[in-house]
Write an enzyme that holds these catalytic residues in place. Structure first.
Site, mmCIF file in Angstrom:
data_model
loop_
_atom_site.group_PDB
_atom_site.id
_atom_site.type_symbol
_atom_site.label_atom_id
_atom_site.label_comp_id
_atom_site.label_asym_id
_atom_site.label_seq_id
_atom_site.Cartn_x
_atom_site.Cartn_y
_atom_site.Cartn_z
ATOM 1 N N ASP A 28 0.872 -1.172 0.000
ATOM 2 C CA ASP A 28 0.000 0.000 0.000
ATOM 3 C C ASP A 28 0.912 1.226 0.000
ATOM 4 O O ASP A 28 1.688 1.425 0.944
ATOM 5 C CB ASP A 28 -0.857 -0.057 1.270
ATOM 6 C CG ASP A 28 -1.763 1.145 1.422
ATOM 7 O OD1 ASP A 28 -1.553 2.170 0.730
ATOM 8 O OD2 ASP A 28 -2.671 1.069 2.263
ATOM 9 N N GLY A 78 -9.582 4.871 -5.908
ATOM 10 C CA GLY A 78 -8.310 4.169 -6.058
ATOM 11 C C GLY A 78 -7.217 4.723 -5.160
ATOM 12 O O GLY A 78 -7.441 5.086 -4.000
ATOM 13 N N ASP A 101 -5.683 7.510 -5.337
ATOM 14 C CA ASP A 101 -5.947 8.921 -5.023
ATOM 15 C C ASP A 101 -6.769 9.030 -3.732
ATOM 16 O O ASP A 101 -6.412 9.782 -2.803
ATOM 17 C CB ASP A 101 -6.719 9.509 -6.219
ATOM 18 C CG ASP A 101 -6.777 11.025 -6.232
ATOM 19 O OD1 ASP A 101 -6.102 11.654 -5.408
ATOM 20 O OD2 ASP A 101 -7.503 11.565 -7.082
ATOM 21 N N VAL A 161 -8.882 2.682 -12.653
ATOM 22 C CA VAL A 161 -10.073 3.255 -13.298
ATOM 23 C C VAL A 161 -9.772 3.648 -14.744
ATOM 24 O O VAL A 161 -10.652 3.579 -15.606
ATOM 25 C CB VAL A 161 -10.551 4.484 -12.487
ATOM 26 C CG1 VAL A 161 -11.701 5.196 -13.172
ATOM 27 C CG2 VAL A 161 -10.969 4.066 -11.087
#
Ligand code: ADP
Length: 177
Positions: free
Chosen positions: A15, A37, A39, A130
């Site tokens: 992460d 996502g 962001d 995305v």
């Protein structure tokens, strides 16, 4: 700062909001006002200071948003980093070759990182969520761009969110080695 030593490139699964680096790259959208996502994760974990600076950028240099392929830095807020470098990946198109814009996300982010004096930078797999860029191709573009921008930042990491992305990046960097 820039160095004559070769850049160390590390690929890992994880992460990106947990990465202890000078600069974390955000796969932002051109509004700079947050999204889903990576962001969304960066804004959630980094807190409101990041959004505040993004709003200021929208009120000054980037009134119409940040164009795809460009990069701009803000504070990293509460993240274990000093800066977030926001870059906007292109949306994948089978009909149009936008790979130059995706390559530019990497080279422009590294240029901004170098200007800041960052010694370590972590990238996500820009445009592969995305924005639907096929991960093998995105990895190839990332590997080429970073290889050609060697020596800008000594420690460059790609923090991949799943095993499939990690394998794609490992294969691409082996090919580009
Ligand atoms: P884009 O709009 O550029 O496609 P996304 O955020 O939708 O950006 O996805 C980019 C990549 O980031 C995807 O591969 C997604 O799995 C990955 N990702 C999502 N959250 C994180 C995170 N916290 N750390 C690292 N990578 C992440």
């Amino acid at each position: 700062m820039a160095t004559d030593n070769p850049t160390q490139i590390t690929l890992l699964r994880g992460d990106i909001t947990e990465e202890h680096v000078d600069a974390v790259v955000n796969a932002a959208n051109s509004s700079l006002l947050g999204g889903g996502g990576v962001d969304g994760a960066i804004h959630r974990r980094g807190g409101p200071a990041i959004l505040e600076e993004c709003r200021e950028l929208r009120g000054s240099h980037y009134a119409n948003g940040l164009p795809a392929g460009q990069a701009v830095a803000t504070t990293a807020g509460d993240l274990p980093a000093r800066w977030v470098i926001h870059t906007v990946g292109p949306v994948y198109s089978a009909a149009q070759d936008r790979s130059g814009l995706l390559a530019s996300c990497f080279t422009e982010s590294l240029r901004v990182a170098q200007e800041l004096g960052a010694d370590s930078v972590a990238f996500p797999a820009i445009s592969t969520g995305v924005y639907s860029w096929p991960v093998d191709d995105a990895a190839r573009i990332a590997a080429r761009s970073v290889r050609t921008a060697q020596r800008t930042v000594p420690d460059i990491r790609f923090v991949l969110f799943d095993d499939q992305a990690l394998s794609a990046f490992e294969a691409a960097f082996e090919r580009e080695a």
